[in-house]
Design an enzyme around this catalytic site. Structure first.
Site, PDB file in Angstrom:
ATOM      1  N   ARG A 238       0.711  -0.932   0.279  1.00 11.94           N
ATOM      2  CA  ARG A 238      -0.281  -0.092   0.040  1.00 11.94           C
ATOM      3  C   ARG A 238       0.874   1.075   0.123  1.00 11.94           C
ATOM      4  NH1 ARG A 238      -2.716  -3.349   3.799  1.00 11.94           N
ATOM      5  NH2 ARG A 238      -3.847  -4.279   3.289  1.00 11.94           N
TER       6      ARG A 238
ATOM      7  N   LYS B  97       2.956  12.013 -10.801  1.00  5.83           N
ATOM      8  CA  LYS B  97       2.220  11.001 -11.810  1.00  5.83           C
ATOM      9  C   LYS B  97       2.513   9.192 -12.199  1.00  5.83           C
ATOM     10  CE  LYS B  97      -0.725  14.189 -13.999  1.00  5.83           C
ATOM     11  NZ  LYS B  97      -1.214  14.494 -15.409  1.00  5.83           N
TER      12      LYS B  97
ATOM     13  N   GLU C   3       9.525  19.206 -24.388  1.00  7.94           N
ATOM     14  CA  GLU C   3       9.108  19.836 -22.480  1.00  7.94           C
ATOM     15  C   GLU C   3       9.691  21.859 -22.004  1.00  7.94           C
ATOM     16  OE1 GLU C   3       6.331  18.778 -21.237  1.00  7.94           O
ATOM     17  OE2 GLU C   3       6.952  16.149 -22.913  1.00  7.94           O
TER      18      GLU C   3
ATOM     19  N   LYS D   5       7.695  23.437 -12.631  1.00  6.91           N
ATOM     20  CA  LYS D   5       6.770  22.309 -12.274  1.00  6.91           C
ATOM     21  C   LYS D   5       6.026  21.556 -11.420  1.00  6.91           C
ATOM     22  CE  LYS D   5       5.349  17.883 -13.665  1.00  6.91           C
ATOM     23  NZ  LYS D   5       5.018  16.367 -14.474  1.00  6.91           N
TER      24      LYS D   5
ATOM     25  N   GLU E 178      -4.855  17.336 -10.217  1.00 13.36           N
ATOM     26  CA  GLU E 178      -5.047  18.549 -11.476  1.00 13.36           C
ATOM     27  C   GLU E 178      -7.118  18.760 -11.364  1.00 13.36           C
ATOM     28  OE1 GLU E 178      -3.780  16.306 -14.646  1.00 13.36           O
ATOM     29  OE2 GLU E 178      -4.557  17.323 -16.880  1.00 13.36           O
TER      30      GLU E 178
ATOM     31  N   ARG F 109      -2.647  22.504 -13.281  1.00 11.19           N
ATOM     32  CA  ARG F 109      -1.744  21.071 -13.419  1.00 11.19           C
ATOM     33  C   ARG F 109      -2.676  21.390 -14.871  1.00 11.19           C
ATOM     34  NH1 ARG F 109       0.442  16.063 -10.354  1.00 11.19           N
ATOM     35  NH2 ARG F 109       1.843  15.509 -11.782  1.00 11.19           N
TER      36      ARG F 109
ATOM     37  N   ASN G 233      -0.396  20.759 -19.813  1.00 12.08           N
ATOM     38  CA  ASN G 233      -0.771  20.327 -20.959  1.00 12.08           C
ATOM     39  C   ASN G 233      -0.997  20.599 -22.207  1.00 12.08           C
ATOM     40  OD1 ASN G 233      -1.159  17.413 -19.523  1.00 12.08           O
ATOM     41  ND2 ASN G 233      -4.169  18.180 -18.938  1.00 12.08           N
TER      42      ASN G 233
ATOM     43  N   HIS H  82      -0.589  19.179 -25.609  1.00 12.37           N
ATOM     44  CA  HIS H  82      -0.339  17.213 -25.073  1.00 12.37           C
ATOM     45  C   HIS H  82      -2.010  16.706 -25.964  1.00 12.37           C
ATOM     46  CE1 HIS H  82       3.153  18.185 -22.957  1.00 12.37           C
ATOM     47  NE2 HIS H  82       2.682  17.054 -22.769  1.00 12.37           N
TER      48      HIS H  82
ATOM     49  N   HIS I 125      -0.702  14.046 -27.894  1.00 13.52           N
ATOM     50  CA  HIS I 125      -1.245  12.340 -27.372  1.00 13.52           C
ATOM     51  C   HIS I 125      -1.380  11.885 -28.914  1.00 13.52           C
ATOM     52  CE1 HIS I 125      -0.793  13.298 -23.200  1.00 13.52           C
ATOM     53  NE2 HIS I 125       0.130  12.993 -23.703  1.00 13.52           N
TER      54      HIS I 125
ATOM     55  N   HIS J 118       7.468  11.135 -27.782  1.00 11.88           N
ATOM     56  CA  HIS J 118       6.679  12.211 -27.125  1.00 11.88           C
ATOM     57  C   HIS J 118       7.477  13.610 -27.139  1.00 11.88           C
ATOM     58  CE1 HIS J 118       3.755  13.711 -23.741  1.00 11.88           C
ATOM     59  NE2 HIS J 118       4.882  13.767 -23.653  1.00 11.88           N
TER      60      HIS J 118
HETATM   61  N1  LIG Z   1       4.898  10.693 -15.098  1.00 15.15           N
HETATM   62  C1  LIG Z   1       4.976  12.129 -15.656  1.00 15.15           C
HETATM   63  O1  LIG Z   1       4.161  12.858 -15.375  1.00 15.15           O
HETATM   64  C2  LIG Z   1       5.145  11.163 -17.048  1.00 15.15           C
HETATM   65  C3  LIG Z   1       5.452  12.835 -18.261  1.00 15.15           C
HETATM   66  C4  LIG Z   1       6.004  12.598 -19.580  1.00 15.15           C
HETATM   67  C5  LIG Z   1       6.395  12.228 -19.949  1.00 15.15           C
HETATM   68  N2  LIG Z   1       5.654  10.466 -18.979  1.00 15.15           N
HETATM   69  C6  LIG Z   1       6.450   8.796 -19.526  1.00 15.15           C
HETATM   70  O2  LIG Z   1       8.038   9.166 -19.458  1.00 15.15           O
HETATM   71  C7  LIG Z   1       8.566   7.571 -20.514  1.00 15.15           C
HETATM   72  C8  LIG Z   1       9.169   8.728 -21.302  1.00 15.15           C
HETATM   73  O3  LIG Z   1      10.313   8.521 -20.755  1.00 15.15           O
HETATM   74  P1  LIG Z   1      11.842   8.671 -21.864  1.00 15.15           P
HETATM   75  O4  LIG Z   1      11.794  10.022 -22.687  1.00 15.15           O
HETATM   76  O5  LIG Z   1      12.724   9.777 -20.444  1.00 15.15           O
HETATM   77  O6  LIG Z   1      11.775   7.323 -22.633  1.00 15.15           O
HETATM   78  P2  LIG Z   1      12.736   6.755 -21.442  1.00 15.15           P
HETATM   79  O7  LIG Z   1      12.832   6.397 -20.251  1.00 15.15           O
HETATM   80  O8  LIG Z   1      12.434   5.575 -23.021  1.00 15.15           O
HETATM   81  O9  LIG Z   1      14.526   6.928 -22.049  1.00 15.15           O
HETATM   82  C9  LIG Z   1      14.700   7.236 -23.467  1.00 15.15           C
HETATM   83  C10 LIG Z   1      15.875   6.632 -23.613  1.00 15.15           C
HETATM   84  O10 LIG Z   1      17.083   6.714 -23.287  1.00 15.15           O
HETATM   85  C11 LIG Z   1      17.412   5.689 -22.520  1.00 15.15           C
HETATM   86  N3  LIG Z   1      18.552   6.593 -21.627  1.00 15.15           N
HETATM   87  C12 LIG Z   1      18.498   6.745 -20.568  1.00 15.15           C
HETATM   88  N4  LIG Z   1      19.105   7.501 -19.773  1.00 15.15           N
HETATM   89  C13 LIG Z   1      20.156   7.805 -20.671  1.00 15.15           C
HETATM   90  C14 LIG Z   1      21.735   8.157 -20.624  1.00 15.15           C
HETATM   91  N5  LIG Z   1      21.669   9.203 -19.109  1.00 15.15           N
HETATM   92  N6  LIG Z   1      22.181   7.837 -21.551  1.00 15.15           N
HETATM   93  C15 LIG Z   1      22.043   7.286 -22.514  1.00 15.15           C
HETATM   94  N7  LIG Z   1      21.045   6.714 -22.610  1.00 15.15           N
HETATM   95  C16 LIG Z   1      20.284   6.709 -22.101  1.00 15.15           C
HETATM   96  C17 LIG Z   1      16.620   4.397 -22.057  1.00 15.15           C
HETATM   97  O11 LIG Z   1      17.404   3.437 -21.584  1.00 15.15           O
HETATM   98  C18 LIG Z   1      15.995   4.857 -23.107  1.00 15.15           C
HETATM   99  O12 LIG Z   1      16.031   3.783 -24.251  1.00 15.15           O
HETATM  100  C19 LIG Z   1       6.805   7.691 -21.136  1.00 15.15           C
HETATM  101  O13 LIG Z   1       6.349   6.278 -20.783  1.00 15.15           O
HETATM  102  C20 LIG Z   1       6.119   8.604 -21.173  1.00 15.15           C
HETATM  103  O14 LIG Z   1       4.472   8.155 -20.839  1.00 15.15           O
HETATM  104  C21 LIG Z   1       5.400  10.923 -18.177  1.00 15.15           C
HETATM  105 ZN   LIG Z   2       4.877  15.686 -22.121  1.00 11.81          ZN
END
Ligand SMILES: NC(=O)c1ccc[n+]([C@@H]2O[C@H](COP(=O)([O-])OP(=O)(O)OC[C@H]3O[C@@H](n4cnc5c(N)ncnc54)[C@H](O)[C@@H]3O)[C@@H](O)[C@H]2O)c1
Ligand SMILES: [Zn+2]
Length: 362
Positions: A121, A143, A185, A227, A237, A242, A246, A249, A253, A266
């Protein structure tokens, strides 16, 4: 080094951003008093690159460390992966002093946060984001989610970390496309809330793309502050605050989904979404012509896409109507009244949306 507090009363936490701040980690966690055994969720590529330095920093501060490797793909954000990690966690968690560490990009952060929210939990977790996107966005704000076959991020919770530690040193191994995705972003934060940040990116984007540490540090800290400010005022939100995050987005999206998450990442999709949203803002006479032009110039300069390729208008509109941000049949757009100022507009006509998307199609 910059320290930003995300103020949520008893659940407040610090976001530490800087170059070589990993050295501060052990002391920071000790102060939190959240346990003695670090269970680090990561992938093999990050483990190979940075696992040893993280392990050393934790062990030096008296923590035990166990790495849990998940595959390096969005598919890891699944109930299946979460289940297998939780089984491993439960078997390992004998002494009941475990905390989780999300060590990676947004995929790892969302997955680890989700697991932390449901295991027993809820157990404490910290975010050590290693992509620019994760440092400026996904690691902050709580999130957490996994994807379902029916859609992205459909199973999740809002569950805050106890600390976010963003070391821009990690970004030195990130490829240019990933940096640009995170920068998208950052540009968004400038457009919705911070004209000065927008100007900074306009004048320093070359240094950002060259991964100059002081410049990255400024951008990560400033974005984190924005942020954190927004999340602290409207964590769930519910107050329409918040919602401004978006910007770009809604259509972004839809473009991501319509392209089967293959053509655009993204950040690229939301760059296109921001251009569409600024076009709509101009059509509604909320802004002058020079504002969308300035946004487009910057998006183009940093190497993000400005034209939508290989995706049809019909596919985007369809995906758009499935977006969970719709309230009933009404849509809700974050629009702008200038650089740094937003206005939320409901019921933007389909005609206007179609027109703005059409102008971007190749
Ligand atoms: N929780 C939230 O508020 C929120 C907001 C925006 C996006 N997201 C989520 O985030 C995800 C995308 O995140 P992302 O863009 O970081 O992608 P990711 O986590 O897939 O990372 C992108 C690539 O970079 C590599 N990588 C990571 N750090 C590295 C480093 N220091 N050096 C070399 N390679 C590295 C990873 O292994 C991966 O292959 C999506 O699933 C999206 O839905 C969440
Ligand atoms: Zn985003």
């Amino acid at each position: 080094m910059h320290s930003v507090k995300l103020d949520l009363k008893k659940r407040s936490y610090n976001i530490i951003a800087g170059c070589s701040v990993l050295g501060l980690l052990g002391k920071q966690i000790r102060k939190l008093n959240i346990g003695l055994d670090a269970y680090v969720i990561t992938n093999s590529s990050i483990r190979n690159k940075y696992g040893r330095v993280l392990e050393r920093a934790l062990i030096r501060a008296g923590f035990s460390v166990r790495f849990k490797i998940v595959p390096d793909t969005e598919k890891s954000k699944s109930l299946t992966t979460a289940y297998s990690v939780i089984k491993d966690l439960a078997a390992y968690d004998r002494q009941k002093r475990i905390f989780l560490v999300a060590f990676g990009g947004g995929v790892i952060g969302d997955l680890a946060g989700f697991i932390a929210s449901i295991y027993k939990r809820g157990i404490p977790y910290i975010q050590i984001p290693t992509t620019l996107l994760a440092q400026v966005d996904s690691a902050i704000g709580g999130k957490t989610a996994v994807d379902l076959a029916e859609g992205k991020n459909l199973a999740g919770a809002i569950y805050q970390p106890r600390l976010v530690l963003s070391d821009v040193k990690f970004l030195s191994t990130l490829d240019a496309r990933q940096i640009r995705a995170g920068l998208s972003e950052v540009i968004k934060y400038g457009i919705i809330k911070d004209a000065q940040l927008f100007r900074y990116v306009e004048s320093r984007y070359k240094d950002i793309l060259k991964l100059r540490a002081p410049v990255l540090e400024y951008v990560v800290a400033r974005s984190s502050r924005i942020k954190a400010g927004v999340v602290s005022r409207d964590e769930r939100e519910e107050k329409g605050i918040r919602t401004i995050l978006n910007f770009g987005h809604t259509v972004g999206h839809a473009i991501e989904a319509a392209s089967g998450y293959r053509i655009y990442n993204h950040g690229e999709a939301i760059a296109l979404g921001m251009l569409v949203a600024s076009d709509i803002s101009r059509s509604l006479r909320l802004i002058d012509d020079n504002v969308p032009a300035r946004i487009e110039d910057l998006i183009k300069a940093v190497g993000l896409p400005t034209r939508i390729k290989r995706v049809s208008l019909a596919a985007i509109i369809n995906a758009h109507y499935r977006d969970k941000k719709f309230i009933g049949s009404r849509n809700r757009f974050v629009l702008i009244t200038g650089i740094g100022r937003t206005k939320i507009v409901e019921n933007v006509s389909l005609g206007l949306i179609r027109q703005a998307i059409k102008r971007r199609l190749d």
